[in-house]
Design a protein around this motif. Sequence first.
Motif, PDB file in Angstrom:
ATOM      1  N   TYR A  36       0.839  -1.187   0.000  1.00  0.00           N
ATOM      2  CA  TYR A  36       0.000   0.000   0.000  1.00  0.00           C
ATOM      3  C   TYR A  36       0.880   1.244   0.000  1.00  0.00           C
ATOM      4  CZ  TYR A  36      -4.529  -2.218   0.856  1.00  0.00           C
ATOM      5  OH  TYR A  36      -5.691  -2.941   0.725  1.00  0.00           O
ATOM      6  N   GLY A  41      -1.805  12.936   4.455  1.00  0.00           N
ATOM      7  CA  GLY A  41      -3.181  13.386   4.631  1.00  0.00           C
ATOM      8  C   GLY A  41      -4.231  12.525   3.959  1.00  0.00           C
ATOM      9  N   LYS A  42      -3.802  11.391   3.421  1.00  0.00           N
ATOM     10  CA  LYS A  42      -4.752  10.518   2.731  1.00  0.00           C
ATOM     11  C   LYS A  42      -4.734   9.116   3.329  1.00  0.00           C
ATOM     12  CE  LYS A  42      -4.593  12.909  -1.704  1.00  0.00           C
ATOM     13  NZ  LYS A  42      -4.460  12.748  -3.174  1.00  0.00           N
ATOM     14  N   GLY A  43      -5.721   8.335   2.984  1.00  0.00           N
ATOM     15  CA  GLY A  43      -5.736   6.943   3.401  1.00  0.00           C
ATOM     16  C   GLY A  43      -4.835   6.106   2.514  1.00  0.00           C
ATOM     17  N   PRO A  44      -4.452   4.919   2.969  1.00  0.00           N
ATOM     18  CA  PRO A  44      -3.616   4.040   2.151  1.00  0.00           C
ATOM     19  C   PRO A  44      -4.301   3.658   0.841  1.00  0.00           C
ATOM     20  CG  PRO A  44      -3.689   3.281   4.424  1.00  0.00           C
ATOM     21  CD  PRO A  44      -4.740   4.336   4.291  1.00  0.00           C
ATOM     22  N   PHE A  89       3.722   0.706   2.739  1.00  0.00           N
ATOM     23  CA  PHE A  89       3.512  -0.351   3.718  1.00  0.00           C
ATOM     24  C   PHE A  89       3.400  -1.695   3.020  1.00  0.00           C
ATOM     25  CE2 PHE A  89       2.629   2.256   7.379  1.00  0.00           C
ATOM     26  CZ  PHE A  89       2.026   3.393   6.881  1.00  0.00           C
ATOM     27  N   LEU A 101      -5.923  -7.019   7.798  1.00  0.00           N
ATOM     28  CA  LEU A 101      -4.546  -6.823   7.379  1.00  0.00           C
ATOM     29  C   LEU A 101      -3.658  -6.384   8.523  1.00  0.00           C
ATOM     30  CD1 LEU A 101      -5.063  -4.971   3.973  1.00  0.00           C
ATOM     31  CD2 LEU A 101      -4.584  -7.390   4.352  1.00  0.00           C
ATOM     32  N   PHE A 103      -0.308  -4.411   9.049  1.00  0.00           N
ATOM     33  CA  PHE A 103       0.603  -3.517   8.349  1.00  0.00           C
ATOM     34  C   PHE A 103       1.904  -3.397   9.129  1.00  0.00           C
ATOM     35  CE2 PHE A 103      -1.943  -1.280   5.097  1.00  0.00           C
ATOM     36  CZ  PHE A 103      -3.217  -1.701   5.433  1.00  0.00           C
ATOM     37  N   GLY A 104       3.015  -3.231   8.400  1.00  0.00           N
ATOM     38  CA  GLY A 104       4.264  -2.847   9.028  1.00  0.00           C
ATOM     39  C   GLY A 104       4.243  -1.364   9.341  1.00  0.00           C
ATOM     40  N   LYS A 105       5.394  -0.835   9.819  1.00  0.00           N
ATOM     41  CA  LYS A 105       5.454   0.581  10.191  1.00  0.00           C
ATOM     42  C   LYS A 105       5.583   1.495   8.982  1.00  0.00           C
ATOM     43  CE  LYS A 105       7.233   0.061  14.872  1.00  0.00           C
ATOM     44  NZ  LYS A 105       8.271   0.444  15.843  1.00  0.00           N
TER      45      LYS A 105
ATOM     46  N   TYR B  33     -14.425  -2.008   6.974  1.00  0.00           N
ATOM     47  CA  TYR B  33     -13.372  -2.178   7.973  1.00  0.00           C
ATOM     48  C   TYR B  33     -13.113  -0.843   8.686  1.00  0.00           C
ATOM     49  CZ  TYR B  33     -12.249  -5.890   4.564  1.00  0.00           C
ATOM     50  OH  TYR B  33     -12.303  -6.938   3.682  1.00  0.00           O
ATOM     51  N   TYR B  35      -9.942   0.861  10.886  1.00  0.00           N
ATOM     52  CA  TYR B  35      -8.548   0.783  11.315  1.00  0.00           C
ATOM     53  C   TYR B  35      -8.223   2.054  12.097  1.00  0.00           C
ATOM     54  CZ  TYR B  35      -7.321  -3.206   8.323  1.00  0.00           C
ATOM     55  OH  TYR B  35      -7.224  -4.455   7.761  1.00  0.00           O
ATOM     56  N   GLN B  37      -4.828   4.536  13.120  1.00  0.00           N
ATOM     57  CA  GLN B  37      -3.439   4.806  12.776  1.00  0.00           C
ATOM     58  C   GLN B  37      -2.907   5.950  13.628  1.00  0.00           C
ATOM     59  OE1 GLN B  37      -2.659   6.041   8.696  1.00  0.00           O
ATOM     60  NE2 GLN B  37      -0.620   5.114   8.755  1.00  0.00           N
ATOM     61  N   GLN B  41       3.096   5.129  12.532  1.00  0.00           N
ATOM     62  CA  GLN B  41       2.776   3.704  12.560  1.00  0.00           C
ATOM     63  C   GLN B  41       1.887   3.332  11.384  1.00  0.00           C
ATOM     64  OE1 GLN B  41       4.128   1.697  15.060  1.00  0.00           O
ATOM     65  NE2 GLN B  41       5.169   3.583  15.660  1.00  0.00           N
ATOM     66  N   GLY B  42       1.850   2.053  11.095  1.00  0.00           N
ATOM     67  CA  GLY B  42       0.913   1.575  10.098  1.00  0.00           C
ATOM     68  C   GLY B  42      -0.482   1.451  10.694  1.00  0.00           C
ATOM     69  N   PRO B  43      -1.487   1.349   9.859  1.00  0.00           N
ATOM     70  CA  PRO B  43      -2.849   1.167  10.365  1.00  0.00           C
ATOM     71  C   PRO B  43      -2.974  -0.130  11.164  1.00  0.00           C
ATOM     72  CG  PRO B  43      -2.872   1.785   8.033  1.00  0.00           C
ATOM     73  CD  PRO B  43      -1.456   1.462   8.384  1.00  0.00           C
ATOM     74  N   PHE B  45      -5.795  -2.850  12.686  1.00  0.00           N
ATOM     75  CA  PHE B  45      -7.166  -3.330  12.506  1.00  0.00           C
ATOM     76  C   PHE B  45      -7.969  -3.175  13.787  1.00  0.00           C
ATOM     77  CE2 PHE B  45     -10.529  -5.978  10.908  1.00  0.00           C
ATOM     78  CZ  PHE B  45     -10.940  -6.749  11.977  1.00  0.00           C
ATOM     79  N   TYR B  48     -14.367  -5.436  11.545  1.00  0.00           N
ATOM     80  CA  TYR B  48     -14.816  -5.601  10.164  1.00  0.00           C
ATOM     81  C   TYR B  48     -16.230  -6.154  10.117  1.00  0.00           C
ATOM     82  CZ  TYR B  48     -15.085  -9.843   7.173  1.00  0.00           C
ATOM     83  OH  TYR B  48     -15.490 -10.941   6.459  1.00  0.00           O
ATOM     84  N   LEU B  91      -9.460   5.224  10.338  1.00  0.00           N
ATOM     85  CA  LEU B  91      -9.626   4.980   8.908  1.00  0.00           C
ATOM     86  C   LEU B  91     -10.716   3.958   8.672  1.00  0.00           C
ATOM     87  CD1 LEU B  91      -5.847   4.647   8.051  1.00  0.00           C
ATOM     88  CD2 LEU B  91      -7.327   6.421   7.148  1.00  0.00           C
ATOM     89  N   LEU B 106      -8.259  -3.097  -0.337  1.00  0.00           N
ATOM     90  CA  LEU B 106      -9.206  -2.320   0.432  1.00  0.00           C
ATOM     91  C   LEU B 106      -9.180  -0.881  -0.079  1.00  0.00           C
ATOM     92  CD1 LEU B 106      -8.892  -4.817   2.259  1.00  0.00           C
ATOM     93  CD2 LEU B 106      -8.912  -3.295   4.222  1.00  0.00           C
ATOM     94  N   PHE B 108      -9.640   2.745   1.052  1.00  0.00           N
ATOM     95  CA  PHE B 108      -9.667   3.524   2.282  1.00  0.00           C
ATOM     96  C   PHE B 108     -10.233   4.916   2.047  1.00  0.00           C
ATOM     97  CE2 PHE B 108      -7.399   1.240   5.621  1.00  0.00           C
ATOM     98  CZ  PHE B 108      -6.760   0.236   4.916  1.00  0.00           C
ATOM     99  N   GLY B 109     -10.908   5.425   3.069  1.00  0.00           N
ATOM    100  CA  GLY B 109     -11.264   6.827   3.099  1.00  0.00           C
ATOM    101  C   GLY B 109     -10.081   7.642   3.574  1.00  0.00           C
ATOM    102  N   GLU B 110     -10.281   8.935   3.694  1.00  0.00           N
ATOM    103  CA  GLU B 110      -9.187   9.824   4.092  1.00  0.00           C
ATOM    104  C   GLU B 110      -9.056   9.932   5.604  1.00  0.00           C
ATOM    105  OE1 GLU B 110      -8.472  12.486   0.168  1.00  0.00           O
ATOM    106  OE2 GLU B 110      -9.529  13.461   1.813  1.00  0.00           O
TER     107      GLU B 110
END
Lengths: 113, 117
Positions: A36, A41-44, A89, A101, A103-105, B33, B35, B37, B41-43, B45, B48, B91, B106, B108-110
């Motif tokens: 991803y 400012g946005k989602g993945p 990611f 999912l 996710f890594g960092k 889903y 998430y 964040q 860091q990553g998102p 979970f 769902y 998210l 997936l 994702f929204g913002e």
Amino acid sequence: GESVGLHLPTLSVQEGDNSIINCAYSNSASDYFIWYKQESGKGPQFIIDIRSNMDKRQGQRVTVLLNKTVKHLSLQIAATQPGDSAVYFCADPSGAGSYQLTFGKGTKLSVIP
Amino acid sequence: DTGVSQDPRHKITKRGQNVTFRCDPISEHNRLYWYRQTLGQGPEFLTYFQNEAQLEKSRLLSDRFSAERPKGSFSTLEIQRTEQGDSAMYLCASSLAFGAQNTGELFFGEGSRLTVL
């Protein structure tokens, strides 16, 4: 704990060069991986995925390589552009059939014009 | 534009207050889903839904958190008695279930950014 992780938190690349972002995973049973991209400012945003029965998969300017022997995957971006600047990611599903999912960092890619 | 919309985009609240976030997924997607964040860091979970059924919940989803998707379309995520540690980006994502050909794509929204003072 995390089943996927990225090797470097930041990566700076000259515009036009190729970028390689690496990711390691620990679960030998993992059979599906996704990359991803997240812009500020946005989602993945989904880039590309690969299943464990493949070693390589290509998309538009992106290639993902999977080495199951050393539990490593990489995302290669050809001719990196300023619009590629983002956090990348790798992720893998935690639950069979559910796509929870993990996710890594992330690795922050900065493209130098 | 991914088609997933979240509201509000930003929320600042005082500790102890309740907050609610709304997510409108892509209309034909039956999976939704949530998430969380945090910075750097990553998102992570949270939960769902498949249609209106909540099928999985993370241990991160304490009893102060509740999510609903009453008609299998939009979803809400409520946090009661907010704590400073709840400050994060929330998210929402949606996807189609393809049966045996499920993909990890997936949409994702913002996100809804929560700041708890």
